[in-house]
Design an enzyme around this catalytic site. Structure first.
Site, PDB file in Angstrom:
ATOM      1  N   GLY A 121      44.370  45.687  35.469  1.00 55.70           N
ATOM      2  CA  GLY A 121      43.446  46.173  34.447  1.00 55.70           C
ATOM      3  C   GLY A 121      42.060  45.556  34.446  1.00 55.70           C
ATOM      4  CB  ALA A 122      40.828  42.405  35.622  1.00 51.98           C
ATOM      5  NE  ARG A 172      34.997  26.311  43.887  1.00 54.58           N
ATOM      6  CZ  ARG A 172      34.581  25.055  44.044  1.00 54.58           C
ATOM      7  NH1 ARG A 172      34.988  24.351  45.073  1.00 54.58           N
ATOM      8  NH2 ARG A 172      33.743  24.505  43.196  1.00 54.58           N
ATOM      9  CE1 TYR A 197      37.179  47.962  41.300  1.00 56.65           C
ATOM     10  CE2 TYR A 197      38.833  46.258  40.990  1.00 56.65           C
ATOM     11  CZ  TYR A 197      37.733  46.745  41.666  1.00 56.65           C
ATOM     12  OH  TYR A 197      37.191  46.035  42.701  1.00 56.65           O
ATOM     13  N   PRO A 246      46.240  38.016  43.974  1.00 55.26           N
ATOM     14  CG  PRO A 246      46.844  40.009  42.949  1.00 55.26           C
ATOM     15  CD  PRO A 246      46.695  38.552  42.687  1.00 55.26           C
ATOM     16  NE  ARG A 268      36.752  31.127  45.348  1.00 53.00           N
ATOM     17  CZ  ARG A 268      35.800  30.737  44.525  1.00 53.00           C
ATOM     18  NH1 ARG A 268      34.565  30.622  44.968  1.00 53.00           N
ATOM     19  NH2 ARG A 268      36.062  30.459  43.263  1.00 53.00           N
ATOM     20  CD  GLU A 270      45.025  43.189  42.384  1.00 52.38           C
ATOM     21  OE1 GLU A 270      44.454  42.562  41.499  1.00 52.38           O
ATOM     22  OE2 GLU A 270      44.560  43.298  43.541  1.00 52.38           O
TER      23      GLU A 270
END
Ligand code: ADP
Length: 688
Positions: A169-170, A294, A173, A27, A317, A102
């Protein structure tokens, strides 16, 4: 395909679903959310078409109590929202991939700018990231409501066709706010021990699983990193949570550190920098793990899978830079891979302009509204017209590549210098910016492959040369240069004492070309605010100069905050022994000193042996002006059109120069290609 890469194309079971391969677009924000459903669907579908086995949309708030305005999220507040997003699931499926949603709640970090809902938090504490108003400490009823909303949103997501549903959960938030002892001071069973702080997340996972677990894979995103992971908790505690949740989870999506670290720029984070952390999570789970890094090298990707660090290669990305990366690996076309530069201009575009863009892939975000496909180019109407592109910077290179791909058979790309790349020739040699050179490298390979395009270097063309050249279409892509004449933003008068030819007043290009000021102490004067000021300062510091950056801005390089690297850049500049003086203007330069005014218009001065002016760029549009001022000469020469692109029009960030070159080549058959064609827009549903 190289047999060493076959492992990347193995299917992976996640709960009741099976991913067709190990390529997974995690996401990430786009600016499209559920408000531009067709743009969203086309943007994600292109990745599925290019071979990504799992494709997710961005954070999807479960209710209007988590409203991200002015940012754009994939709201799933009601059936209307879900219908808008179902278009994405449908298009992703049409290419055989799984679609992920998500689901999200921002808790205390939600902006609630539109809904005006009170923000929710485990405890009423002042937030480091949200100013002015505090959040409400959640009651038992609030907790039950949020869990209910999550389950309802999960059902809507399933019914809209999504295969993978997140319990996110990351990234600081709502669940993170509960898990962290920094933000959770509760004593009611939802605070205290790690298990109690994790209870809201675990219960929500359980509720979502029992509602839709038979139909969808349940994914969760969690941060693992002992340095800067979940605030206040060590990696061992995170692993304890992973063990507690493992039965409820079908796919672990890992993030590392804060967002600027997780989406670390190439300046500071090499490919695969997250690997050690994904290895740690392996200790605590038996379920599939997706980790980003990446990754653009298929060898490294295969090694990561073989090592057991992850089961899926996650990408945001790299999937933007090259939606067709998996297909290119499958077909052994490795030299075609457009590698991400790690410049984070995608994030700048998405956060600052609510519409993602990419410096490597000019079609990103343009799939629906302009109908551009990253790998498909319509044949030009008259491909035998001879085209001369003057200047091989980002704009000229991109234009020539796209013209070649559209079947033009006589394109000449002529560059004054010995090497192509334009401003990237020196930018890529600034400390830590090497990966930006991938913009040139990919285009150099393409230019070499296109039979209709010839690259000529070491030839500086004059207007007379161009008239004689024999081209029917001329594209001027001569770029820009940094001003040395003391013109600066916001002031009528030039800087007194600036000017060309002075040994103690240099431009960034002169420094990059090896010129150095006299003496040992130098001031870099930065009114530009992005990478050139710090880059030149670092170059000079590495050469042993005592360097001070004087900037008009309240912080050094504010634009770098938009690319998530501001803090790290400032720390790096500090580490290299460079001093920074903020909020100061220079109004005069003499041999041995500068003088100016501060933010209150009080005078200041400083001693220095030389000054580098990073004040402002100026377009080099002289050739364009000269050619277009004499229509009769153009007619005599058989030149039917002269266009100007890139920085020669106006100096802009790199992604816009590449876009400009791409756009002209795509639209060159239109009646007036000098102006962009109006793009398609989306309208709110007027029937409701
Ligand atoms: P952009 O970002 O718009 O592509 P750049 O400044 O990066 O602009 O690149 C412009 C390129 O044009 C440079 O490589 C420069 O050397 C080249 N150039 C400028 N003037 C001429 C000319 N008269 N003939 C050939 N090349 C030129």
């Amino acid at each position: 395909m190289d047999p060493r890469h076959a492992i990347l194309f193995e299917p992976v079971a996640i709960g009741p679903k099976t991913l067709p391969n190990r390529f997974y677009q995690v996401p990430h924000a786009s600016g499209f959310g559920s408000v531009k459903p067709r743009t969203q669907a086309a943007f994600r579908a292109i990745k599925a078409e290019g071979g990504w086995g799992g494709v997710c949309v961005e954070y999807a708030p479960v209710s209007d109590e988590s409203d991200e305005v002015p940012y754009v999220a994939a709201n799933v507040w009601d059936d209307g929202d879900a219908r808008a997003l179902s278009l994405t699931a449908e298009k992703v499926h049409s290419h055989g991939a799984l679609a992920g949603l998500e689901l999200y709640h921002g808790g205390a970090s939600s902006l609630n700018g539109a809904s005006r809902a009170v923000r929710l938090a485990p405890s009423q504490l002042a937030s480091e990231i949200r100013f002015a108003s505090l959040a409400k400490e959640m009651t038992a009823a609030d907790i039950a409501r949020v869990q209910r909303q999550w389950v309802e949103a999960a059902r809507r997501g399933r019914d809209a066709g999504f295969d993978i549903i997140y319990v996110y959960g990351a990234h600081g938030y709502l669940f993170t706010q509960f898990i962290s002892p920094v933000t959770n001071r509760r004593t009611d069973g939802y605070g205290g021990s790690v298990a109690d702080r994790g209870r809201l997340w675990l219960e929500t996972l359980e509720a979502v699983r029992s509602a839709i677990g038979g139909d969808c894979a349940i994914a969760t995103r969690i941060c693992v990193d002992g340095r800067d992971g979940l605030p206040g908790i060590e990696v061992e505690e995170t692993l304890e949570l992973v063990k507690l949740a493992d039965d409820l989870v079908d796919l672990w999506d890992l993030t590392v550190g804060s967002w600027p670290e997780d989406s670390g720029t190439s300046r500071f984070y090499p490919e695969g920098s997250q690997r050690p952390w994904s290895h740690r999570v392996r200790e605590a789970t038996t379920k599939p793990v997706v980790a980003v890094g990446r990754y653009s090298s298929p060898d490294l990707m295969a090694e990561v899978i073989r090592s057991g660090a992850a089961d899926l290669i996650g990408a945001a990305r790299q999937a933007i830079a090259d939606p067709f990366l998996p297909r290119k690996i499958a077909e052994g076309r490795l030299d075609e891979i457009r590698e991400c530069t790690g410049s984070n201009l995608c994030i700048l575009r998405e956060e600052a302009f609510n519409h993602i863009g990419c410096v490597q892939n000019a079609t990103a975000g343009e799939e629906f509204r302009r109908g551009w496909h990253p790998e498909v180019f319509t044949r030009a109407a008259q491909p035998d017209r001879a085209v001369l592109v003057v200047g091989a910077g980002p704009a000229g290179m991109e234009c020539a590549v796209v013209l070649g791909k559209r079947g033009f058979s006589a394109v000449h790309l002529v560059e004054a210098e010995a090497e192509i790349g334009g401003r990237l020739r020196w930018t890529r040699r600034l400390p830590t910016l090497g990966d930006w050179g991938r913009i040139t490298d990919w285009r150099a390979v393409q230019l070499g492959k296109l039979p209709g395009v010839e690259v000529i270097t070491g030839r500086r063309l004059s207007a007379a040369d161009i008239l004689d050249y024999g081209a029917e279409i001329v594209v001027i892509a001569t770029g820009s240069s940094w001003r040395g004449d003391g013109v600066q933003p916001g002031r009528v008068e030039r800087i007194a004492g600036a000017g060309a030819g002075l040994a103690h007043v240099l431009t960034p290009e002169q420094v990059a070309a090896g010129q150095r000021p006299p003496g040992r102490s130098v001031i870099v004067y930065d009114t530009d605010g992005y990478y050139v000021g710090p880059g030149v300062a670092e170059l000079l510091a590495a050469d042993g100069f005592s360097v001070t950056v004087v900037t008009t801005f309240p912080v050094l390089s504010p634009v770098s905050d938009e690319t998530l690297e501001g803090e790290m850049l400032r720390a790096d500049v500090h580490r290299r022994g460079i001093s920074v003086r903020r909020g100061l203007t220079i109004t005069g330069i003499e041999a041995g000193s500068v003088r100016g005014v501060d933010e209150y218009d009080e005078p200041w001065s400083a001693e220095c042996d030389g000054v580098v002016l990073v004040t402002q760029q100026a377009s080099d549009n002289r050739l364009y002006a000269e050619l277009t001022s004499d229509q009769a000469a153009l007619d005599r020469a058989g030149i039917r059109a002269v266009y100007v692109i890139g920085d020669a029009v106006a100096p802009r960030i790199l992604s816009e120069a590449v876009f400009d070159g791409h756009r002209l080549a795509r639209e060159i058959d239109l009646p007036d290609p000098s102006q962009p064609a109006l793009y398609r827009r989306e309208y709110p549903d007027l029937t409701s």
